[in-house]
Design a protein around this motif. Structure first.
Motif, PDB file in Angstrom:
ATOM      1  N   LYS A 286      -0.830   4.044   6.307  1.00  0.00           N
ATOM      2  CA  LYS A 286      -0.329   4.387   4.975  1.00  0.00           C
ATOM      3  C   LYS A 286      -0.262   3.115   4.147  1.00  0.00           C
ATOM      4  CE  LYS A 286       0.464   8.652   6.244  1.00  0.00           C
ATOM      5  NZ  LYS A 286      -0.356   9.772   5.730  1.00  0.00           N
ATOM      6  N   LEU A 287      -0.462   3.219   2.857  1.00  0.00           N
ATOM      7  CA  LEU A 287      -0.336   2.060   1.988  1.00  0.00           C
ATOM      8  C   LEU A 287       1.103   1.538   2.012  1.00  0.00           C
ATOM      9  CD1 LEU A 287      -2.471   3.208  -1.078  1.00  0.00           C
ATOM     10  CD2 LEU A 287      -3.145   1.709   0.799  1.00  0.00           C
ATOM     11  N   PRO A 288       1.300   0.253   1.741  1.00  0.00           N
ATOM     12  CA  PRO A 288       2.649  -0.333   1.856  1.00  0.00           C
ATOM     13  C   PRO A 288       3.730   0.392   1.073  1.00  0.00           C
ATOM     14  CG  PRO A 288       1.002  -2.062   1.597  1.00  0.00           C
ATOM     15  CD  PRO A 288       0.275  -0.762   1.411  1.00  0.00           C
ATOM     16  N   ASP A 289       3.395   0.976  -0.094  1.00  0.00           N
ATOM     17  CA  ASP A 289       4.431   1.655  -0.877  1.00  0.00           C
ATOM     18  C   ASP A 289       4.696   3.071  -0.389  1.00  0.00           C
ATOM     19  OD1 ASP A 289       2.159   2.944  -1.649  1.00  0.00           O
ATOM     20  OD2 ASP A 289       2.280   2.397  -3.778  1.00  0.00           O
ATOM     21  N   GLY A 290       3.948   3.519   0.615  1.00  0.00           N
ATOM     22  CA  GLY A 290       4.173   4.836   1.183  1.00  0.00           C
ATOM     23  C   GLY A 290       3.555   5.980   0.422  1.00  0.00           C
ATOM     24  N   ASN A 291       2.848   5.684  -0.673  1.00  0.00           N
ATOM     25  CA  ASN A 291       2.263   6.745  -1.498  1.00  0.00           C
ATOM     26  C   ASN A 291       0.764   6.947  -1.246  1.00  0.00           C
ATOM     27  OD1 ASN A 291       4.679   7.285  -2.942  1.00  0.00           O
ATOM     28  ND2 ASN A 291       4.337   5.425  -4.146  1.00  0.00           N
TER      29      ASN A 291
ATOM     30  N   GLN B 184       0.108   8.065  -6.593  1.00  0.00           N
ATOM     31  CA  GLN B 184       0.826   7.912  -7.864  1.00  0.00           C
ATOM     32  C   GLN B 184      -0.031   7.236  -8.922  1.00  0.00           C
ATOM     33  OE1 GLN B 184       4.564   5.960  -7.212  1.00  0.00           O
ATOM     34  NE2 GLN B 184       5.587   7.839  -6.550  1.00  0.00           N
ATOM     35  N   THR B 185      -0.704   6.165  -8.554  1.00  0.00           N
ATOM     36  CA  THR B 185      -1.486   5.399  -9.532  1.00  0.00           C
ATOM     37  C   THR B 185      -2.954   5.812  -9.555  1.00  0.00           C
ATOM     38  OG1 THR B 185      -2.010   3.640  -7.950  1.00  0.00           O
ATOM     39  CG2 THR B 185       0.056   3.444  -9.187  1.00  0.00           C
TER      40      THR B 185
ATOM     41  N   TYR C 259      -8.364   2.050  -2.385  1.00  0.00           N
ATOM     42  CA  TYR C 259      -8.439   0.880  -1.518  1.00  0.00           C
ATOM     43  C   TYR C 259      -9.459   1.179  -0.404  1.00  0.00           C
ATOM     44  CZ  TYR C 259      -4.027  -0.282  -3.816  1.00  0.00           C
ATOM     45  OH  TYR C 259      -3.061  -0.550  -4.742  1.00  0.00           O
TER      46      TYR C 259
ATOM     47  N   ASN D  28      -3.991   5.798  -3.710  1.00  0.00           N
ATOM     48  CA  ASN D  28      -2.575   5.829  -4.059  1.00  0.00           C
ATOM     49  C   ASN D  28      -2.318   7.094  -4.875  1.00  0.00           C
ATOM     50  OD1 ASN D  28      -0.029   5.398  -5.448  1.00  0.00           O
ATOM     51  ND2 ASN D  28      -0.189   3.260  -4.809  1.00  0.00           N
TER      52      ASN D  28
END
Length: 266
Positions: A56-61, A78-79, A83, A76
């Motif tokens: 998972k990406l570091p921000d969890g999203n 949210q954004t 990646y 991501n």
């Protein structure tokens, strides 16, 4: 000869520095490299892929959007930013080598089938004869699993070359079997009796021809390059020899007994 503290001869000054931005195709990129030491990159990637798929990406999203044997794509949620993980180096080279060797094996199997079809004048009998090829693989992969656990020897490109050679060597066992079986059809012998008789008569020739190849392979197991080829032949021929004497007669009886019975009644 006295020790002088470093702080007495230097002056600490805080300065701003420009960080180098590494990019590839105008995308910010981070490069990671590692040496496999004495371990195969294949086994390292087997351990890596489950982690890559569950990452998972570091921000969890983030979530996994796509993946293949050469990397993965995450997005991501949210954004909407994407990646990518791209795997190169020894792993990519390994995939290319195994791809080429796989194509070579496919060509070898086709040529073996063509020769057997021409010899037997049948399109189905060669398929039965080639059953010894997967039987050989039954010995190869468990054998290398044991070797890797005991002494760190792993399945590599030369092992794949051994598997290609094994395709022809293992088929000869069924050819030796069939060459004695077919004359018994002309003698109008019952199929079950003919299979038992053929197994009894051809056991020694099959064992000796396989043993010759196995003993020859033992001479190169100490070579660091060709060790994989030798072990592939040893494990494959050992399994193929014993399994062929059981599996091939059973399959021949299942698929050919009606045709055999019809032939001996004429």
């Amino acid at each position: 000869g006295a020790s002088i503290p470093l702080t007495e001869i230097i002056e600490k000054t805080d300065l701003a520095t420009d960080l180098a931005i590494i990019s590839d195709d105008r995308r910010p990129t981070t490069y990671l490299s590692a040496e496999m030491n004495n371990r195969s990159v294949v086994y390292a990637m087997v351990d890596f892929f489950p982690k890559m798929l569950s990452y998972k990406l570091p921000d969890g999203n983030g979530k996994l959007a796509a993946w293949n044997l050469l990397g993965a794509e995450y997005v991501n949620t949210q954004t909407g930013q994407h990646y990518f993980i791209e795997i190169d180096g020894e792993w990519k080279l390994t995939l290319e080598v195994f791809r080429d060797l796989g194509l070579a094996m496919a060509v070898a199997i086709f040529l073996i089938y063509f020769v057997l079809a021409a010899k037997s004048e049948s399109l189905f009998i060669p398929i039965l004869l080639m059953v010894s090829i997967p039987l050989g693989l039954i010995g190869v992969f468990p054998g290398f699993a044991v070797l890797n656990a005991l002494k760190g020897t792993y399945f590599n490109a030369t092992s794949m070359i051994g598997v290609i050679a094994l395709a022809g060597l293992s088929v000869k066992n069924t050819v030796i079997f069939l060459e004695y079986l077919e004359p018994l059809r002309k003698q109008k012998r019952p199929l079950m009796e003919a299979l038992v008789e053929t197994g009894r008569i051809r056991l020694l020739p099959i064992m000796l021809t396989s043993l010759t190849a196995i003993l020859g392979s033992l001479t190169i197991i100490s070579d660091p390059v060709w060790e994989g080829l030798a072990w592939a032949l040893i494990f494959g021929l050992t399994a193929s020899t014993f399994l062929t004497l059981v599996i091939f007669p059973v399959m021949y009886y299942i698929f050919e007994h009606k045709k055999w019975d019809t032939a001996i009644k004429k």
